[in-house]
Design a protein around this motif. Structure first.
Motif, mmCIF file in Angstrom:
data_model
loop_
_atom_site.group_PDB
_atom_site.id
_atom_site.type_symbol
_atom_site.label_atom_id
_atom_site.label_comp_id
_atom_site.label_asym_id
_atom_site.label_seq_id
_atom_site.Cartn_x
_atom_site.Cartn_y
_atom_site.Cartn_z
ATOM 1 N N VAL A 1 6.702 -0.552 0.334
ATOM 2 C CA VAL A 1 5.291 -0.256 0.063
ATOM 3 C C VAL A 1 4.994 1.102 0.701
ATOM 4 O O VAL A 1 4.822 1.218 1.906
ATOM 5 C CB VAL A 1 4.375 -1.369 0.628
ATOM 6 C CG1 VAL A 1 2.935 -1.088 0.243
ATOM 7 C CG2 VAL A 1 4.813 -2.723 0.108
ATOM 8 N N ASP B 1 12.717 -1.384 -4.868
ATOM 9 C CA ASP B 1 11.499 -1.211 -5.673
ATOM 10 C C ASP B 1 10.512 -0.427 -4.823
ATOM 11 O O ASP B 1 10.162 -0.863 -3.723
ATOM 12 C CB ASP B 1 10.888 -2.567 -6.024
ATOM 13 C CG ASP B 1 11.832 -3.400 -6.877
ATOM 14 O OD1 ASP B 1 12.295 -2.878 -7.904
ATOM 15 O OD2 ASP B 1 12.121 -4.556 -6.503
ATOM 16 N N LEU C 1 6.885 0.963 -4.284
ATOM 17 C CA LEU C 1 5.480 0.847 -4.702
ATOM 18 C C LEU C 1 4.737 2.035 -4.101
ATOM 19 O O LEU C 1 4.200 1.969 -2.999
ATOM 20 C CB LEU C 1 4.911 -0.490 -4.224
ATOM 21 C CG LEU C 1 5.620 -1.701 -4.829
ATOM 22 C CD1 LEU C 1 6.358 -2.481 -3.770
ATOM 23 C CD2 LEU C 1 4.660 -2.595 -5.559
ATOM 24 N N TYR D 1 0.398 2.511 -3.374
ATOM 25 C CA TYR D 1 -0.336 1.242 -3.329
ATOM 26 C C TYR D 1 -0.965 1.076 -1.946
ATOM 27 O O TYR D 1 -0.281 1.323 -0.948
ATOM 28 C CB TYR D 1 0.617 0.046 -3.510
ATOM 29 C CG TYR D 1 1.086 -0.231 -4.916
ATOM 30 C CD1 TYR D 1 1.783 0.716 -5.639
ATOM 31 C CD2 TYR D 1 0.868 -1.470 -5.500
ATOM 32 C CE1 TYR D 1 2.246 0.444 -6.912
ATOM 33 C CE2 TYR D 1 1.328 -1.751 -6.771
ATOM 34 C CZ TYR D 1 2.011 -0.800 -7.474
ATOM 35 O OH TYR D 1 2.472 -1.068 -8.732
ATOM 36 N N GLY E 1 0.210 -3.769 -2.193
ATOM 37 C CA GLY E 1 1.641 -3.525 -2.416
ATOM 38 C C GLY E 1 2.498 -4.696 -1.935
ATOM 39 O O GLY E 1 3.446 -5.097 -2.613
ATOM 40 N N HIS F 1 2.247 -7.489 -4.428
ATOM 41 C CA HIS F 1 3.034 -7.213 -5.641
ATOM 42 C C HIS F 1 4.528 -7.367 -5.357
ATOM 43 O O HIS F 1 5.254 -7.923 -6.181
ATOM 44 C CB HIS F 1 2.753 -5.799 -6.147
ATOM 45 C CG HIS F 1 1.436 -5.679 -6.846
ATOM 46 N ND1 HIS F 1 1.203 -4.799 -7.862
ATOM 47 C CD2 HIS F 1 0.271 -6.337 -6.680
ATOM 48 C CE1 HIS F 1 -0.049 -4.915 -8.279
ATOM 49 N NE2 HIS F 1 -0.631 -5.837 -7.563
#
Lengths: 317, 168
Positions: A192, A215, A217, A220, A225, A228
């Protein structure tokens, strides 16, 4: 340890002739530089681990400001600010409200000026009086110790340290190693990256080597974040920089209930500071974290001062 | 034979001049259409994506492949070579050959100097303001294209016919 990015990539972001002398600075100083500080009407300062240097108009540096030291006027600083915003202030308006701009390559420009307020909050900052350019680096292998800890016990941990001690750099390398199979598998990692500092994504691609199974983010708000990452991306481990609000702590608590592990950073220079910081107390109180890794000072970036078990620290707190 | 060639030459000149005049009107309309499209694109990209101006112009040129406005394509070229958007647009407005009027070129340069200096809300208003300005110009240019452009063609043909009759 192999490093990547740093001073030169920051200088590449400064597309202005006014700061050309910074290109000519001695290589040893450039390698060691942590920040470049620009002040309106005062000399430009290059801050290394434990000392400051002042470049002159030819790029030569001194420990005290030389006679023809590189100085920017208020108007010049304003145009540097516009340039850092890629001549599109609206693109950075939320970040400006928070007092910073994240540049390409992950470098961060802290902004200081006169606040324009609205409804009790900051609408924007005008009359920029100083800019602090923090140099982002990728140091391969600086998170080996952290990865060793995770290898022995794959659980959540807090990375604490004073400003400039290398928390984000270690976090970045930890993510790279986790997502490159350092634990014998590719750990699904959700980063995040609210301030776009960890991965520094541009055109959807990370500016740093972040491994494969990561991944990112970008931009965010941390609490969203985290949600998610846990709910939508089924991250095994969620990584966040600078946890500082109760909302974020609550999101971590909820994420833990979904079985995710967390690596977060927090500002705290010592065990005493850890004890008195309400956010850290709340973080520890959640029961999510098992260990706290405390880093040393700005003078020795990336070095671990101590590793505490939360049970011990919790007891002390 | 020489007389015949002279007739043909004069006729071609008359028709050529009128076609050139007609094309000027057409080009201006096309360029203004592209500028209006660009301003609308700026507005939507600022509103929804908060993209920096340099990326907006590059995206615009990527999406709109018609190369109708030399100022825009020149600006995009300069931006892709690392020039900042306001400086690139000013430079292209000053040096590119275009069918836009001086007033329109100035407005475009002024827009590039104004956009990106404030928050999204103000910049959207700026796009709207210049969008309306260029819409008016576009409407005027289309009107000119249909009235004056056709008239130029007719006059050209008439002049050619007159020259033919005179020579005969």
């Amino acid at each position: 340890m192999k490093t990547n990015g740093g001073y030169l990539s920051l200088i590449d972001c400064l597309k202005t002739d006014m700061l050309r002398p910074l290109r000519l600075v001695d290589e040893a100083i450039a390698d060691d530089a942590q920040e470049i500080r620009l002040y309106a009407g005062r000399p430009v300062m290059i801050l290394c681990r434990d000392r400051a240097y002042f470049p002159d108009s030819g790029g030569k540096t001194g420990r005290i400001p030389p006679e023809d030291c590189l100085t920017l006027s208020g108007r010049e600083l304003q145009s540097v600010f516009s340039m850092l915003c890629d001549y599109s202030v609206f693109s950075f308006q939320n970040e400006i409200k928070e007092g910073y701009i994240t540049l390409k390559s992950g470098h961060r420009a802290g902004i200081c000026g006169t606040a324009v307020t609205e409804n009790g909050g900051i609408r924007t900052i005008r009359e920029i009086s100083s800019i602090n350019l923090r140099i982002a680096k990728q140091v391969y292998g600086c998170a080996d110790g952290l990865i060793g800890l995770l290898r022995s016990d794959f659980d959540s941990l807090i990375l604490a340290g004073p400003p400039g001690c290398g928390k984000t750099t270690i976090l970045r390398d930890a993510v790279r190693q986790l997502c490159s199979g350092a634990l014998g598998r590719y750990v699904r990692t959700g980063v995040v990256d609210e301030r776009c500092e960890i991965a520094s994504c541009a055109n959807a691609e990370p500016g740093f080597d972040m491994g494969i199974s990561c991944d990112i983010l970008s931009g965010y708000p941390k609490h969203i974040g985290i949600e998610h990452a846990v709910r939508s991306l089924s991250s095994e481990i969620v990584v966040c920089d600078e946890i500082c609000s109760a909302e974020e702590v609550s999101a971590i608590e909820q994420g833990m209930n979904s079985g995710a592990k967390f690596i977060v950073t927090a500002h705290a220079g010592s065990l005493r500071e850890l004890k008195i910081r309400p956010v850290v107390r709340r973080l520890i109180g959640t029961g999510v974290f098992k260990r706290i890794v405390l880093l040393k000072s700005r003078a020795t970036p990336g070095e671990t001062a101590a590793i505490y078990s939360v049970d011990d620290v919790g007891g002390i707190i | 034979m020489i007389k015949l060639c002279g007739i043909i030459l004069v006729m071609l000149c008359c028709v050529g001049v009128s076609i050139k005049r007609m094309n000027t009107y057409k080009c201006r309309s096309k360029e203004l259409t592209q500028v209006k499209k660009l301003l609308d694109f700026f507005e939507s990209q600022i509103r929804y994506c908060a993209e920096p101006t340099s990326e907006i112009i590059l995206d615009f040129v990527r999406i709109n492949r018609e190369d109708d406005c030399p100022v825009i394509s020149c600006c995009a070229d300069m931006v892709s070579n690392g020039h900042p958007f306001p400086a690139a647009m000013r430079e292209c407005c000053d040096h590119c050959e275009s069918s836009l009027t001086g007033e329109e070129i100035n407005a475009l340069a002024e827009f590039s100097g104004t956009i990106g200096r404030s928050d999204a809300e103000s910049d959207i208003k700026c796009c709207k303001y210049y969008g309306e300005l260029f819409l008016n110009q576009l409407n005027e240019a289309r009107e000119q294209e249909s009235s004056k452009g056709r008239m130029a063609i007719r006059l050209g043909l008439l002049a050619a016919a007159a020259a033919f009759i005179l020579f005969i």
